[in-house]
Motif scaffolding. Sequence first.
Motif, short mmCIF file in Angstrom:
data_model
loop_
_atom_site.label_atom_id
_atom_site.label_comp_id
_atom_site.label_asym_id
_atom_site.label_seq_id
_atom_site.Cartn_x
_atom_site.Cartn_y
_atom_site.Cartn_z
N MET A 85 0.82 -1.20 0.00
CA MET A 85 0.00 0.00 0.00
C MET A 85 0.86 1.26 0.00
O MET A 85 0.63 2.18 -0.78
CB MET A 85 -0.94 -0.04 1.21
CG MET A 85 -1.89 -1.23 1.18
SD MET A 85 -3.06 -1.30 2.55
CE MET A 85 -2.01 -1.82 3.91
N VAL A 86 1.83 1.30 0.90
CA VAL A 86 2.76 2.42 0.99
C VAL A 86 4.18 1.87 1.12
O VAL A 86 4.39 0.90 1.86
CB VAL A 86 2.45 3.34 2.19
CG1 VAL A 86 3.41 4.53 2.23
CG2 VAL A 86 1.01 3.82 2.15
N ALA A 87 5.14 2.45 0.40
CA ALA A 87 6.51 1.95 0.44
C ALA A 87 7.49 3.10 0.24
O ALA A 87 7.15 4.13 -0.34
CB ALA A 87 6.74 0.89 -0.63
N TRP A 88 8.70 2.91 0.74
CA TRP A 88 9.80 3.82 0.43
C TRP A 88 11.12 3.10 0.65
O TRP A 88 11.18 2.07 1.32
CB TRP A 88 9.73 5.12 1.24
CG TRP A 88 9.86 5.01 2.72
CD1 TRP A 88 10.99 5.14 3.46
CD2 TRP A 88 8.80 4.79 3.67
NE1 TRP A 88 10.72 5.01 4.80
CE2 TRP A 88 9.38 4.80 4.95
CE3 TRP A 88 7.42 4.58 3.54
CZ2 TRP A 88 8.63 4.61 6.11
CZ3 TRP A 88 6.68 4.40 4.70
CH2 TRP A 88 7.28 4.41 5.96
N GLY A 89 12.17 3.63 0.04
CA GLY A 89 13.49 3.02 0.17
C GLY A 89 14.34 3.76 1.19
O GLY A 89 14.23 4.98 1.33
N TRP A 193 6.03 5.75 -2.30
CA TRP A 193 5.40 5.01 -3.39
C TRP A 193 4.09 4.43 -2.90
O TRP A 193 4.04 3.84 -1.82
CB TRP A 193 6.31 3.88 -3.88
CG TRP A 193 7.70 4.31 -4.25
CD1 TRP A 193 8.75 4.55 -3.38
CD2 TRP A 193 8.21 4.58 -5.55
NE1 TRP A 193 9.87 4.93 -4.07
CE2 TRP A 193 9.57 4.97 -5.41
CE3 TRP A 193 7.66 4.53 -6.83
CZ2 TRP A 193 10.37 5.29 -6.50
CZ3 TRP A 193 8.46 4.85 -7.91
CH2 TRP A 193 9.79 5.24 -7.75
N LEU A 194 3.05 4.57 -3.68
CA LEU A 194 1.74 4.07 -3.30
C LEU A 194 1.31 2.98 -4.28
O LEU A 194 1.34 3.18 -5.49
CB LEU A 194 0.70 5.20 -3.33
CG LEU A 194 1.05 6.47 -2.54
CD1 LEU A 194 -0.07 7.49 -2.67
CD2 LEU A 194 1.33 6.15 -1.09
N GLY A 195 0.94 1.83 -3.73
CA GLY A 195 0.39 0.77 -4.55
C GLY A 195 1.38 -0.16 -5.22
O GLY A 195 1.00 -0.90 -6.12
N CYS A 196 2.65 -0.16 -4.78
CA CYS A 196 3.64 -1.02 -5.43
C CYS A 196 4.74 -1.43 -4.47
O CYS A 196 4.92 -0.80 -3.43
CB CYS A 196 4.24 -0.33 -6.66
SG CYS A 196 5.17 1.17 -6.24
N ARG A 197 5.47 -2.48 -4.82
CA ARG A 197 6.63 -2.93 -4.06
C ARG A 197 7.91 -2.34 -4.67
O ARG A 197 7.93 -1.93 -5.83
CB ARG A 197 6.72 -4.46 -4.10
CG ARG A 197 5.57 -5.17 -3.45
CD ARG A 197 5.74 -6.68 -3.59
NE ARG A 197 6.85 -7.16 -2.77
CZ ARG A 197 7.31 -8.40 -2.83
NH1 ARG A 197 6.79 -9.26 -3.69
NH2 ARG A 197 8.30 -8.78 -2.04
N LEU A 198 8.97 -2.36 -3.87
CA LEU A 198 10.27 -1.91 -4.34
C LEU A 198 11.26 -3.06 -4.30
O LEU A 198 11.21 -3.91 -3.41
CB LEU A 198 10.79 -0.76 -3.46
CG LEU A 198 9.94 0.50 -3.40
CD1 LEU A 198 10.57 1.50 -2.45
CD2 LEU A 198 9.77 1.11 -4.78
N GLY A 199 12.16 -3.09 -5.28
CA GLY A 199 13.22 -4.08 -5.33
C GLY A 199 14.51 -3.42 -5.78
O GLY A 199 14.59 -2.20 -5.91
N PHE A 208 -0.59 -3.38 -5.61
CA PHE A 208 -1.71 -3.42 -4.67
C PHE A 208 -3.03 -3.25 -5.41
O PHE A 208 -3.14 -2.47 -6.35
CB PHE A 208 -1.54 -2.31 -3.63
CG PHE A 208 -2.71 -2.10 -2.73
CD1 PHE A 208 -3.09 -3.09 -1.83
CD2 PHE A 208 -3.42 -0.92 -2.77
CE1 PHE A 208 -4.18 -2.89 -0.98
CE2 PHE A 208 -4.50 -0.71 -1.92
CZ PHE A 208 -4.88 -1.70 -1.03
N ARG A 209 -4.04 -3.97 -4.95
CA ARG A 209 -5.40 -3.79 -5.47
C ARG A 209 -6.30 -3.42 -4.30
O ARG A 209 -6.45 -4.18 -3.34
CB ARG A 209 -5.90 -5.08 -6.13
CG ARG A 209 -7.29 -4.91 -6.79
CD ARG A 209 -7.79 -6.24 -7.34
NE ARG A 209 -6.93 -6.73 -8.40
CZ ARG A 209 -7.06 -6.42 -9.68
NH1 ARG A 209 -8.03 -5.61 -10.06
NH2 ARG A 209 -6.25 -6.92 -10.58
#
Length: 245
Positions: A85-89, A193-199, A208-209
Amino acid sequence: ETDGNVFKSDALGLPVNASDARLKDVPQGTVAAAHIAGKWQGALKFDGHLYARASFPGLSGVSQHTVVFWVKVAKDARLSNAYSMVAWGVNNEKLGSHPIHIGWNRNPNEGMVGVLRTDYGGGFAMGATPLRDGQWHHIAVILTPNEDAGKTMEVKQYVDGRLEGEGQSSPPGSEVFKQLTEEKAFSLNDIVWLGCRLGISGVRTERFRGEMDELYIADCALEPQEIVSLMNYNQLQVEVAEVSD
């Protein structure tokens, strides 16, 4: 906003303003479908493909932050749509290099499927309330970094105003950015970042849905009563930045 792919950011008491959030990977002609009725006026609907990003100075640094938002997840949401839902590096000498993901748990070996889960460097926190019920839930996550990269940060989760889960050590194999080039590491810093994963290559294909409304990011650890105030009244007189639809 009722249309378009830009969501205005409002800042209060911060030294540098966050930027507006912008939608990415939106199929042509589908922007309107991303705008829906939310918990408070309009909200953003993630379809499993689109995501959004906004710069937020200081988010990747060695300081406390509280992330608050409303989320609605469908009863039939797939495990592949759990993250994030919410991500950051985070990429610096004191904290190391790793992603922070706030999503819902899809691993039955580590907790109940569907509850709030926050993954961070060296640990994760797990909630207790199933989010996959088609209802709006209020989420708040407090993160307090440790300046020693060898020690995990302190994490507290709140669901619908109640404390649900604190950080614990992760099992072997937890997500860590490895072999990040200096350029790539820098490009992931201070962006929410909203709605995605980080790699290690940036944004991953898992999306995300669900629906999200009223995202706040505070540069401090909010008190429980402040979190409840945001939940009940959608306003708070503290140094806080808001990205809302």
